[in-house]
Design a protein around this motif. Structure first.
Motif, short mmCIF file in Angstrom:
data_model
loop_
_atom_site.label_atom_id
_atom_site.label_comp_id
_atom_site.label_asym_id
_atom_site.label_seq_id
_atom_site.Cartn_x
_atom_site.Cartn_y
_atom_site.Cartn_z
N MET A 168 -11.99 4.57 -26.00
CA MET A 168 -11.50 5.10 -24.72
C MET A 168 -12.04 4.26 -23.56
SD MET A 168 -9.84 7.77 -23.39
CE MET A 168 -9.99 9.25 -22.47
N MET A 169 -13.32 3.89 -23.61
CA MET A 169 -13.91 3.07 -22.54
C MET A 169 -13.26 1.69 -22.49
SD MET A 169 -15.82 2.86 -19.94
CE MET A 169 -16.74 4.39 -20.05
N ILE A 170 -12.99 1.12 -23.66
CA ILE A 170 -12.32 -0.19 -23.70
C ILE A 170 -10.93 -0.07 -23.09
CG2 ILE A 170 -11.35 -1.95 -25.23
CD1 ILE A 170 -13.80 -1.32 -27.11
N ALA A 171 -10.19 0.99 -23.45
CA ALA A 171 -8.84 1.20 -22.89
C ALA A 171 -8.90 1.42 -21.38
CB ALA A 171 -8.17 2.39 -23.58
N ILE A 172 -9.85 2.21 -20.92
CA ILE A 172 -10.00 2.47 -19.48
C ILE A 172 -10.27 1.15 -18.75
CG2 ILE A 172 -11.54 3.50 -17.74
CD1 ILE A 172 -11.86 5.89 -19.72
N ALA A 173 -11.18 0.35 -19.27
CA ALA A 173 -11.53 -0.91 -18.62
C ALA A 173 -10.33 -1.87 -18.60
CB ALA A 173 -12.72 -1.56 -19.30
N LEU A 174 -9.59 -1.96 -19.71
CA LEU A 174 -8.44 -2.86 -19.77
C LEU A 174 -7.31 -2.41 -18.86
CD1 LEU A 174 -8.33 -3.72 -23.58
CD2 LEU A 174 -8.94 -5.25 -21.70
N ILE A 175 -7.03 -1.11 -18.83
CA ILE A 175 -5.96 -0.58 -17.97
C ILE A 175 -6.34 -0.78 -16.50
CG2 ILE A 175 -4.80 1.54 -17.22
CD1 ILE A 175 -4.94 2.40 -20.24
N THR A 176 -7.60 -0.50 -16.17
CA THR A 176 -8.05 -0.70 -14.78
C THR A 176 -7.97 -2.17 -14.40
OG1 THR A 176 -9.51 1.22 -15.00
CG2 THR A 176 -9.92 -0.26 -13.14
N ALA A 177 -8.38 -3.06 -15.31
CA ALA A 177 -8.28 -4.51 -15.04
C ALA A 177 -6.83 -4.90 -14.79
CB ALA A 177 -8.86 -5.30 -16.21
N ALA A 178 -5.91 -4.38 -15.60
CA ALA A 178 -4.49 -4.71 -15.43
C ALA A 178 -4.00 -4.24 -14.06
CB ALA A 178 -3.66 -4.07 -16.55
N PHE A 179 -4.39 -3.04 -13.65
CA PHE A 179 -4.00 -2.54 -12.33
C PHE A 179 -4.59 -3.40 -11.21
CE2 PHE A 179 -2.65 1.46 -14.30
CZ PHE A 179 -1.49 1.70 -13.59
N MET A 180 -5.83 -3.80 -11.35
CA MET A 180 -6.46 -4.64 -10.32
C MET A 180 -5.77 -6.00 -10.22
SD MET A 180 -8.80 -2.90 -8.81
CE MET A 180 -7.88 -1.41 -9.06
N PHE A 181 -5.43 -6.59 -11.36
CA PHE A 181 -4.72 -7.88 -11.34
C PHE A 181 -3.32 -7.72 -10.75
CE2 PHE A 181 -7.64 -9.20 -14.98
CZ PHE A 181 -8.47 -9.93 -14.14
N ALA A 182 -2.67 -6.59 -11.04
CA ALA A 182 -1.35 -6.33 -10.44
C ALA A 182 -1.47 -6.16 -8.93
CB ALA A 182 -0.72 -5.08 -11.07
N LEU A 183 -2.47 -5.43 -8.48
CA LEU A 183 -2.69 -5.28 -7.03
C LEU A 183 -3.04 -6.62 -6.39
CD1 LEU A 183 -4.64 -1.89 -6.98
CD2 LEU A 183 -2.35 -2.33 -6.04
N CYS A 184 -3.75 -7.47 -7.11
CA CYS A 184 -4.05 -8.82 -6.62
C CYS A 184 -2.74 -9.58 -6.41
CB CYS A 184 -4.94 -9.55 -7.61
SG CYS A 184 -5.25 -11.28 -7.21
N TRP A 185 -1.85 -9.51 -7.38
CA TRP A 185 -0.57 -10.21 -7.30
C TRP A 185 0.26 -9.69 -6.13
CZ3 TRP A 185 1.78 -14.41 -8.61
CH2 TRP A 185 3.16 -14.48 -8.53
N TYR A 186 0.37 -8.36 -6.02
CA TYR A 186 1.17 -7.78 -4.93
C TYR A 186 0.56 -8.06 -3.56
CZ TYR A 186 4.18 -5.50 -8.29
OH TYR A 186 5.08 -5.26 -9.30
N SER A 187 -0.76 -8.04 -3.47
CA SER A 187 -1.39 -8.33 -2.18
C SER A 187 -1.21 -9.80 -1.82
CB SER A 187 -2.86 -7.93 -2.18
OG SER A 187 -3.61 -8.66 -3.13
N TYR A 188 -1.19 -10.67 -2.81
CA TYR A 188 -0.90 -12.09 -2.55
C TYR A 188 0.53 -12.22 -1.99
CZ TYR A 188 0.41 -16.91 -3.33
OH TYR A 188 0.88 -18.19 -3.15
N GLY A 189 1.47 -11.50 -2.58
CA GLY A 189 2.85 -11.51 -2.07
C GLY A 189 2.92 -11.01 -0.63
N TYR A 190 2.14 -9.99 -0.32
CA TYR A 190 2.10 -9.45 1.04
C TYR A 190 1.57 -10.50 2.02
CZ TYR A 190 0.96 -6.42 4.97
OH TYR A 190 0.87 -5.86 6.23
N ILE A 191 0.54 -11.24 1.59
CA ILE A 191 -0.02 -12.29 2.45
C ILE A 191 1.01 -13.38 2.70
CG2 ILE A 191 -1.72 -14.17 2.50
CD1 ILE A 191 -3.70 -12.22 1.24
#
Length: 192
Positions: free
Chosen positions: A104-127
């Motif tokens: 469960m901790m591995i899944a939580i960390a991987l899902i959170t990492a995926a969301f953070m990388f997605a937010l990084c991508w979208y924020s780059y697009g916003y910039i």
């Protein structure tokens, strides 16, 4: 000559290349937070002194503090991930038997990492969108998009923290909230 253990707040508990990445992110976080907080304090103090002693505020003080708040916030989310200090909703996790917690901790960390990388991508697009608009800050006359650079940087570093946490949990026997923080509650947290 004896080998002395290296004691550093930036030393990683991960081996090899992953440890190098983890240490580098730690140094970047520390520098961003320290510089941001010190500059904000100096700017605010200088503005107060200017206002009350010289009857004249620093014309760009508010804009500079706004930029520094963005920097501190997005460096801070990565730092909080490194320290295992993000708010967690752990009722389901705590109710699981110990053998189920690790996956469960591995899944939580991987899902959170995926969301953070997605937010990084979208924020780059916003910039990129902001850069195309050509807006500048009224007082400092710098492009608005320069002030937002820290957003994708912070999301990327946070994503890396969670990805490294997942790797640490795959490699180690214990369960880790971050690369340096073991899962569990302190005596103070249990009393609440």
């Amino acid at each position: 000559m004896t080998d002395q253990p290296q004691s550093s707040e930036h030393a990683s508990s991960l081996p090899g290349f992953l440890g190098t990445i983890d240490s580098l992110i730690s140094r970047i976080e520390s520098a961003m937070l320290a510089v941001g907080v010190l500059l904000m304090a100096a700017n605010t103090i200088a503005n107060v002194v200017g206002r009350f002693v010289f009857q004249s505020s620093i014309f760009f003080s508010e804009e500079l503090n706004r930029i520094l708040i963005i920097l501190i916030t997005f460096a801070g989310i990565s730092y909080a991930a490194r320290q295992g200090r993000h708010i967690r909703m752990s009722a389901i996790y705590d109710a699981l038997p110990p053998p189920m917690r690790k996956p469960m901790m591995i899944a939580i960390a991987l899902i959170t990492a995926a969301f953070m990388f997605a937010l990084c991508w979208y924020s780059y697009g916003y910039i990129v969108t902001q850069a195309g608009r050509g807006r500048v800050l009224p007082a400092l006359q710098i492009p608005v998009w320069w002030t937002l650079i820290w957003v994708p940087v912070g999301f990327f570093m946070t994503g890396m923290q969670y990805l490294l946490t997942a790797i640490k949990n795959v490699r180690e026997k214990d369960i880790y909230l971050s690369t340096n923080v073991l899962e569990g509650y302190t005596a103070d947290e249990q009393e609440i």
